[in-house]
Enzyme design. Structure first.
Site, PDB file in Angstrom:
ATOM      1  N   PHE A 137     -63.713  -0.581   2.542  1.00 34.07           N
ATOM      2  CA  PHE A 137     -62.309  -0.931   2.308  1.00 34.07           C
ATOM      3  C   PHE A 137     -61.889  -2.105   3.167  1.00 34.07           C
ATOM      4  O   PHE A 137     -62.440  -2.331   4.240  1.00 34.07           O
ATOM      5  CB  PHE A 137     -61.407   0.277   2.592  1.00 34.07           C
ATOM      6  CG  PHE A 137     -61.676   1.437   1.677  1.00 34.07           C
ATOM      7  CD1 PHE A 137     -62.278   2.595   2.141  1.00 34.07           C
ATOM      8  CD2 PHE A 137     -61.368   1.360   0.323  1.00 34.07           C
ATOM      9  CE1 PHE A 137     -62.543   3.664   1.292  1.00 34.07           C
ATOM     10  CE2 PHE A 137     -61.635   2.420  -0.532  1.00 34.07           C
ATOM     11  CZ  PHE A 137     -62.225   3.571  -0.056  1.00 34.07           C
ATOM     12  N   ASN A 193     -54.873  17.646 -10.347  1.00 28.71           N
ATOM     13  CA  ASN A 193     -54.112  16.599 -11.027  1.00 28.71           C
ATOM     14  C   ASN A 193     -52.616  16.868 -10.972  1.00 28.71           C
ATOM     15  O   ASN A 193     -51.824  15.978 -10.639  1.00 28.71           O
ATOM     16  CB  ASN A 193     -54.580  16.493 -12.482  1.00 28.71           C
ATOM     17  CG  ASN A 193     -53.849  15.409 -13.265  1.00 28.71           C
ATOM     18  OD1 ASN A 193     -53.502  14.359 -12.724  1.00 28.71           O
ATOM     19  ND2 ASN A 193     -53.620  15.664 -14.544  1.00 28.71           N
ATOM     20  N   GLU A 226     -65.286   5.890   3.377  1.00 25.75           N
ATOM     21  CA  GLU A 226     -66.386   4.923   3.241  1.00 25.75           C
ATOM     22  C   GLU A 226     -67.731   5.636   3.377  1.00 25.75           C
ATOM     23  O   GLU A 226     -68.668   5.383   2.624  1.00 25.75           O
ATOM     24  CB  GLU A 226     -66.279   3.830   4.306  1.00 25.75           C
ATOM     25  CG  GLU A 226     -65.158   2.835   4.036  1.00 25.75           C
ATOM     26  CD  GLU A 226     -65.073   1.750   5.078  1.00 25.75           C
ATOM     27  OE1 GLU A 226     -65.560   1.965   6.220  1.00 25.75           O
ATOM     28  OE2 GLU A 226     -64.512   0.687   4.771  1.00 25.75           O
ATOM     29  N   HIS A 251     -55.161  10.250 -14.751  1.00 28.62           N
ATOM     30  CA  HIS A 251     -54.943   8.821 -14.540  1.00 28.62           C
ATOM     31  C   HIS A 251     -55.410   8.425 -13.155  1.00 28.62           C
ATOM     32  O   HIS A 251     -55.190   9.151 -12.182  1.00 28.62           O
ATOM     33  CB  HIS A 251     -53.448   8.477 -14.581  1.00 28.62           C
ATOM     34  CG  HIS A 251     -52.812   8.564 -15.925  1.00 28.62           C
ATOM     35  ND1 HIS A 251     -52.474   9.746 -16.517  1.00 28.62           N
ATOM     36  CD2 HIS A 251     -52.412   7.598 -16.775  1.00 28.62           C
ATOM     37  CE1 HIS A 251     -51.906   9.505 -17.687  1.00 28.62           C
ATOM     38  NE2 HIS A 251     -51.855   8.212 -17.863  1.00 28.62           N
TER      39      HIS A 251
END
Lengths: 138, 364
Positions: free
Chosen positions: B259, B158, B252, B127
């Protein structure tokens, strides 16, 4: 060589090649416990707690319906693969339902949770049979 | 249904937006929010990192806005460039987990990913916006189980440090903070592997930026920022999320995203440079960490009696541990004001605390 219960043979064949879907995919492995192995447990939940080595309070039960629904109940987006697997899960669920008081028992909080889908063997043996799998919930 | 025409195609003027942020956040910064902000406007307050648009021809940067989260969907990769959402205590509840489903709302011509496309791939259906962050209402939980919210993630990541940071975010939210979270994944080189017939890309790393707004709700240069980058492999399963801390600026550079583009420039610059470290309010002895995956390590049986300085407040509460303030020799029960928070302290069972001569704080 111990005699393999016929129910266990049936469970092995019903679960062969199947994977239970969660965040991960896990096999379902047939299991058989004698009354001794479960310390004479009177209920499947107690049997699971005993074999998993945890207290009963750490075991949560979920109905067979509830546990197998995502895999066995057709969804409108299912393709042929899903339908085929769905039918096999229906069969597995039926076989498990033939055991007494059978349900799915989840051990622990995650993210990896062992699930024992077990019931008491019919008759007086005091034994239990079922399948074990694992779900990932993060 | 969601409204694609509600998108801001260019950033609003900073002063106006800052005022909106304060007003919007004040109502959600309360300690016991009965109603969390679950609307499209609330989920993208930190900006649009790749200037995604709702034009369906923009297949690699397709902006999807839902009440539950916003995302820039990349049809070529088969997962989002980023997903952004707001997390408050009111978002966390007890709804049972929904079922994985394909996202049939993607435009025509986009490849629809099903749960089966991940089966036997060796990767988890990871997710982006986690289930537990949207567990207060069934329809919200359903939205995060759409396959467009999933990315192939190594199980070790995860269920390991990625989950550890997700849990930590919910702990902060329960304490009354408002969190603005953006997550995504990146590549270390131009070529990448894929899984399945639909060629779902496998990223080399996953990243996340968390802006922790204080209880007042104001997003400014004082906010804590947790930025992480985790390698997408199974070797890290026992690591703590703190080991992967970086800055938004570094992310970035690694992803070509920007951001905080809607925040005033000075605030954005300050937030981009922040590197999270152990905070004053959480002592070194109690830094939250992940528990290793079940079935591994010596703690499988619950580690009864073992004192631990590695547990998070949530984990220690679940175990029923008390928090011993080593400076005062007194211990706190779960849920109390200083539980897990004094500068020198550790978690242990109450029995162990008493055996060691510690005494309960009076009047708890």
């Amino acid at each position: 060589m111990p005699v393999v219960k016929s129910i266990v043979k049936a469970l092995r064949s019903a679960s062969k090649g199947l994977l239970y879907t969660s965040e991960s995919d896990a096999k379902l492995t047939a299991l058989a416990w004698s009354a001794e192995q479960t310390g004479g447990a009177k209920t499947p939940l107690e049997a699971v707690a005993k074999v998993a080595g945890v207290s009963s309070s750490e075991v949560k039960s979920v109905s067979l319906e509830n546990f197998f629904d995502p895999m066995a109940t057709p969804q409108d987006w299912w393709g042929e693969d899903e339908k085929e697997t769905g039918t096999r899960f229906q069969e597995l669920k039926k076989t498990l339902a033939s055991l007494e008081d059978s349900a799915a028992f989840r051990v622990g909080d995650g993210p990896d949770i062992d699930v024992y889908i077990v019931g008491r063997d019919p008759g007086d043996s005091g034994g239990y049979s079922g399948v074990k799998t694992r779900v990932t919930e993060t | 249904m969601y409204h694609r025409d509600m998108i801001l195609t260019r950033p609003a003027r900073p002063r106006l937006l800052a005022a909106l942020l304060v007003l919007g956040s004040l109502s959600s910064g309360m300690i016991s929010p009965a109603h969390a902000e679950i609307n499209e406007k609330a989920q993208m307050l930190l900006g649009n990192p790749d200037k995604a648009t709702s034009d369906s021809k923009n297949k690699k940067h397709f902006l999807v806005r839902r009440p539950q989260f916003a995302m820039s969907y990349n049809d070529a990769l088969r997962w989002p460039n980023w997903v952004s959402w707001k997390l408050d205590a009111g978002d966390i509840g007890r709804e049972p987990r929904s079922q994985f489903q394909p996202d049939s709302s993607l435009p025509e011509g986009y490849t629809v990913i099903t749960p089966g496309d991940y089966t036997r791939s060796g990767y988890d259906r990871g997710h982006n916006c986690p289930s537990a962050d949207r567990s207060a209402r069934a329809e919200d939980n359903k939205a995060v189980f759409l396959m467009s919210n999933m990315t192939p993630q190594a199980h070790g990541m995860n269920a390991g440090p990625w989950e550890g940071l997700e849990s930590e975010c919910r702990t902060l939210a329960r304490r009354g903070h408002s969190l603005h979270i953006i997550a995504g994944h990146g590549f270390s080189s131009p070529s990448y592997g894929t899984i399945g017939k639909k060629k779902i890309a496998v990223p080399d790393f996953s990243w996340k930026v968390v802006v922790v707004a204080p209880k007042s709700g104001k997003v400014d240069a004082d906010c804590r920022v947790i930025a992480v980058r985790m390698p997408n492999n199974n070797t890290i399963s026992k690591k703590r999320w703190q080991e992967y801390v970086t800055t938004a600026r570094e992310l970035e550079k690694a992803t070509s995203l920007t951001f905080f583009d809607v925040l005033p420039a000075n605030i954005a610059a300050a937030l981009r440079a922040k590197k999270d470290s152990d905070r004053k309010e959480i002592s070194i002895a109690s830094s939250p960490s992940t528990t290793p995956p079940q079935g591994s390590g010596p703690d499988k049986q619950g580690g009864s009696g073992a004192a631990s300085s590695e547990l998070s407040i949530e984990e220690a509460t679940k175990k029923g541990f008390v928090w011993v303030n080593l400076s005062s020799g007194k211990y706190w029960m779960p849920g109390t004001q200083y539980y897990g928070l004094t500068k020198r302290g550790k978690f242990m069972s109450e029995a162990d605390a008493r055996a060691a001569g510690y005494v309960a704080v009076k009047g708890q």
